[in-house]
Design a protein around this motif. Structure first.
Motif, PDB file in Angstrom:
ATOM      1  N   VAL A 185       4.374 -19.316 -37.230  1.00 34.88           N
ATOM      2  CA  VAL A 185       3.981 -17.993 -36.746  1.00 34.88           C
ATOM      3  C   VAL A 185       3.146 -18.115 -35.475  1.00 34.88           C
ATOM      4  O   VAL A 185       3.314 -17.348 -34.519  1.00 34.88           O
ATOM      5  CB  VAL A 185       3.198 -17.237 -37.837  1.00 34.88           C
ATOM      6  CG1 VAL A 185       2.635 -15.933 -37.279  1.00 34.88           C
ATOM      7  CG2 VAL A 185       4.103 -16.940 -39.028  1.00 34.88           C
ATOM      8  N   GLY A 186       2.231 -19.097 -35.450  1.00 31.58           N
ATOM      9  CA  GLY A 186       1.387 -19.287 -34.270  1.00 31.58           C
ATOM     10  C   GLY A 186       2.193 -19.613 -33.025  1.00 31.58           C
ATOM     11  O   GLY A 186       1.969 -19.036 -31.947  1.00 31.58           O
ATOM     12  N   VAL A 187       3.144 -20.533 -33.154  1.00 32.34           N
ATOM     13  CA  VAL A 187       3.977 -20.918 -32.004  1.00 32.34           C
ATOM     14  C   VAL A 187       4.875 -19.760 -31.593  1.00 32.34           C
ATOM     15  O   VAL A 187       5.080 -19.503 -30.396  1.00 32.34           O
ATOM     16  CB  VAL A 187       4.801 -22.178 -32.335  1.00 32.34           C
ATOM     17  CG1 VAL A 187       5.779 -22.495 -31.205  1.00 32.34           C
ATOM     18  CG2 VAL A 187       3.884 -23.370 -32.584  1.00 32.34           C
ATOM     19  N   LEU A 188       5.417 -19.049 -32.574  1.00 32.78           N
ATOM     20  CA  LEU A 188       6.286 -17.912 -32.256  1.00 32.78           C
ATOM     21  C   LEU A 188       5.507 -16.833 -31.508  1.00 32.78           C
ATOM     22  O   LEU A 188       5.998 -16.263 -30.526  1.00 32.78           O
ATOM     23  CB  LEU A 188       6.871 -17.341 -33.547  1.00 32.78           C
ATOM     24  CG  LEU A 188       8.001 -16.319 -33.403  1.00 32.78           C
ATOM     25  CD1 LEU A 188       9.204 -16.937 -32.713  1.00 32.78           C
ATOM     26  CD2 LEU A 188       8.397 -15.780 -34.779  1.00 32.78           C
ATOM     27  N   PRO A 196       7.864  -6.914 -33.939  1.00 34.48           N
ATOM     28  CA  PRO A 196       8.664  -6.759 -35.165  1.00 34.48           C
ATOM     29  C   PRO A 196       9.078  -8.095 -35.774  1.00 34.48           C
ATOM     30  O   PRO A 196       9.140  -8.230 -37.006  1.00 34.48           O
ATOM     31  CB  PRO A 196       9.878  -5.950 -34.693  1.00 34.48           C
ATOM     32  CG  PRO A 196       9.387  -5.202 -33.489  1.00 34.48           C
ATOM     33  CD  PRO A 196       8.461  -6.165 -32.808  1.00 34.48           C
ATOM     34  N   TRP A 197       9.362  -9.086 -34.915  1.00 34.99           N
ATOM     35  CA  TRP A 197       9.704 -10.407 -35.441  1.00 34.99           C
ATOM     36  C   TRP A 197       8.513 -11.023 -36.159  1.00 34.99           C
ATOM     37  O   TRP A 197       8.670 -11.631 -37.231  1.00 34.99           O
ATOM     38  CB  TRP A 197      10.162 -11.321 -34.311  1.00 34.99           C
ATOM     39  CG  TRP A 197      11.508 -11.002 -33.756  1.00 34.99           C
ATOM     40  CD1 TRP A 197      11.806 -10.523 -32.516  1.00 34.99           C
ATOM     41  CD2 TRP A 197      12.757 -11.140 -34.427  1.00 34.99           C
ATOM     42  NE1 TRP A 197      13.156 -10.346 -32.376  1.00 34.99           N
ATOM     43  CE2 TRP A 197      13.772 -10.726 -33.536  1.00 34.99           C
ATOM     44  CE3 TRP A 197      13.124 -11.578 -35.706  1.00 34.99           C
ATOM     45  CZ2 TRP A 197      15.110 -10.742 -33.873  1.00 34.99           C
ATOM     46  CZ3 TRP A 197      14.472 -11.596 -36.048  1.00 34.99           C
ATOM     47  CH2 TRP A 197      15.454 -11.173 -35.143  1.00 34.99           C
ATOM     48  N   LEU A 198       7.329 -10.893 -35.579  1.00 37.54           N
ATOM     49  CA  LEU A 198       6.135 -11.473 -36.195  1.00 37.54           C
ATOM     50  C   LEU A 198       5.839 -10.803 -37.534  1.00 37.54           C
ATOM     51  O   LEU A 198       5.477 -11.480 -38.510  1.00 37.54           O
ATOM     52  CB  LEU A 198       4.936 -11.331 -35.248  1.00 37.54           C
ATOM     53  CG  LEU A 198       5.081 -12.030 -33.893  1.00 37.54           C
ATOM     54  CD1 LEU A 198       3.852 -11.763 -33.036  1.00 37.54           C
ATOM     55  CD2 LEU A 198       5.285 -13.525 -34.080  1.00 37.54           C
ATOM     56  N   LEU A 203       5.979 -10.922 -43.453  1.00 38.24           N
ATOM     57  CA  LEU A 203       6.443 -10.383 -44.726  1.00 38.24           C
ATOM     58  C   LEU A 203       7.243 -11.421 -45.503  1.00 38.24           C
ATOM     59  O   LEU A 203       7.141 -11.507 -46.743  1.00 38.24           O
ATOM     60  CB  LEU A 203       7.293  -9.138 -44.482  1.00 38.24           C
ATOM     61  CG  LEU A 203       6.545  -7.902 -43.960  1.00 38.24           C
ATOM     62  CD1 LEU A 203       7.524  -6.773 -43.662  1.00 38.24           C
ATOM     63  CD2 LEU A 203       5.498  -7.438 -44.974  1.00 38.24           C
ATOM     64  N   GLY A 204       8.024 -12.213 -44.773  1.00 39.00           N
ATOM     65  CA  GLY A 204       8.774 -13.272 -45.437  1.00 39.00           C
ATOM     66  C   GLY A 204       7.861 -14.302 -46.077  1.00 39.00           C
ATOM     67  O   GLY A 204       8.110 -14.773 -47.189  1.00 39.00           O
ATOM     68  N   ALA A 205       6.776 -14.640 -45.370  1.00 39.80           N
ATOM     69  CA  ALA A 205       5.821 -15.605 -45.917  1.00 39.80           C
ATOM     70  C   ALA A 205       5.137 -15.044 -47.157  1.00 39.80           C
ATOM     71  O   ALA A 205       4.963 -15.755 -48.162  1.00 39.80           O
ATOM     72  CB  ALA A 205       4.784 -15.963 -44.857  1.00 39.80           C
TER      73      ALA A 205
END
Length: 386
Positions: A185-188, A196-198, A203-205
């Protein structure tokens, strides 16, 4: 007249020397200070039962880690980017090997491979290093083109993060899986991905964590740890006793502590795995609030210097440094939090301080990555460092 040709250092050695001269010495000194402080704390926690055995092993692990970091620093930026896919695939192979008959189970988690020479390795630790270079490779193209990652790149990044996470959860090792997710998540986020991707990744995590709690993925030992976190009075003779002793050791330290080797709870051996999971409690009991605060300040300085290296680096280096900084930050918060009773006990080591070869090797390889890529500044026009 005889002319004597002066030997010229190999180009690779000159490149490594340049990177060291341009590296962040404060970052290196801080990491080394934490490692040596860890040796002192590990010695104090284990001396009553084992003498200097763990101290010697900790220092040997540190020496090996420094050699490994030095070898990694010999790779310039282009070579590092070239070997990133191979490093990632090797990390997946090692994680898969843990789940085979080669793996060994400790505390309900099949996370170790015992080597014939008597050493053991934890592939999940080294997977963090591999992900710190593999994930930036997926996302750096968008950053270099000064645009946000597109759907295909984000989905590929999700696969790159998801494969090691699933293998680590299968061990099961919830703590390391959460570190890998946070790193991703940090790199993304640093790559400029849209919110929205984050949110979707977050939510997936959360869904994965809920699934781990509500399905038989976790071992009974790990479930007991979570039960004790939710209800400190549960299991008063087992894990509950352990966490209560950790809190008692921390609270008894006062302002200046009892002195090295003088902590009553630490020296009595009442806290299992104190040299690994609960090494922070040694600092709090024997060095007091001042000593514990010094440990936190050192970690704050370490992470701040990683952030500075990210700000000074090119796009690839920035993503690598953000990955390393996120990894260290999450582990420090989780480990210190579980010592203070604010987080569940997950078995994550405290970077550089905790006893353990795999953790020490991985942490110093992470520092080597940051030093290596951080030596290439945004203003560099010639990327051929060595």
């Amino acid at each position: 007249m005889v002319l004597v040709a002066q030997a010229t250092p190999p180009r690779r050695d000159r490149g490594m020397a340049r990177r060291l001269l341009r590296s962040d010495l404060i970052l290196l000194v801080t990491a080394l200070t934490l490692s040596l402080l860890g040796a002192v704390l590990v010695r104090s926690a284990t001396a009553p039962g084992s003498g200097s055995t763990y101290l010697v092993k900790h220092l040997v692990n540190l020496a090996i880690a420094l050699v490994m970091a030095g070898l990694l620093l010999r790779l310039d930026r282009l070579a590092l980017r070239a070997v990133a896919p191979a490093a990632y695939l090797l990390s997946l192979a090692a994680l898969a090997a843990v789940l085979s008959p080669l793996g060994s189970t400790v505390n309900g988690s099949r996370s170790w491979i015992v080597l014939p020479v008597g050493f053991s390795v934890q592939p999940a630790e080294l997977a963090k290093v591999a992900l710190c270079v593999a994930l930036p490779m997926v996302l750096v193209g968008a950053a270099e083109r000064r645009r946000a990652p597109r759907a295909r790149e984000v989905l590929l990044a999700g696969v790159v993060v998801g494969l090691p996470v699933l293998l680590v959860l299968a061990q099961p090792d919830l703590g390391s899986a959460l570190v890998l997710v946070a790193l991703g998540v940090g790199v993304l986020a640093a790559s400029g991905a849209r919110w929205p991707w984050l949110v979707g990744v977050g939510l997936g995590a959360v869904s994965a964590v809920v699934a781990a709690f509500t399905t038989p993925v976790l071992s009974q030992y790990q479930r007991d740890r979570l039960t004790v976190f939710l209800d400190p009075a549960a299991d008063p003779l087992g894990i509950g006793y352990q966490t209560q002793q950790v809190l008692a050791a921390i609270s008894s330290g006062g302002l200046l502590g009892a002195g090295l080797g003088q902590g009553e709870i630490t020296q009595s051996g009442r806290i299992p795995y104190q040299e690994t999971d609960f090494v922070f409690s040694v600092a709090a009991e024997e060095l007091g609030f001042v000593g514990a605060l010094m440990v936190i300040v050192l970690y704050g300085l370490l992470i701040a210097r990683l952030g500075l290296a990210a700000a000074r680096s090119d796009h690839f280096g920035r993503l690598v440094c953000v990955g390393v900084a996120t990894w260290f930050s999450v582990q420090v918060v989780e480990n210190v939090g579980m010592n203070l009773g604010l987080m569940p006990v997950t078995g994550l080591p405290l970077p550089f301080l905790s006893y353990g070869g795999s953790s020490m090797f991985a942490c110093w390889l992470g520092i080597a990555l940051a030093v290596g890529v951080g030596s290439y500044h945004r203003s560099d026009t010639n990327p051929r460092g060595g």
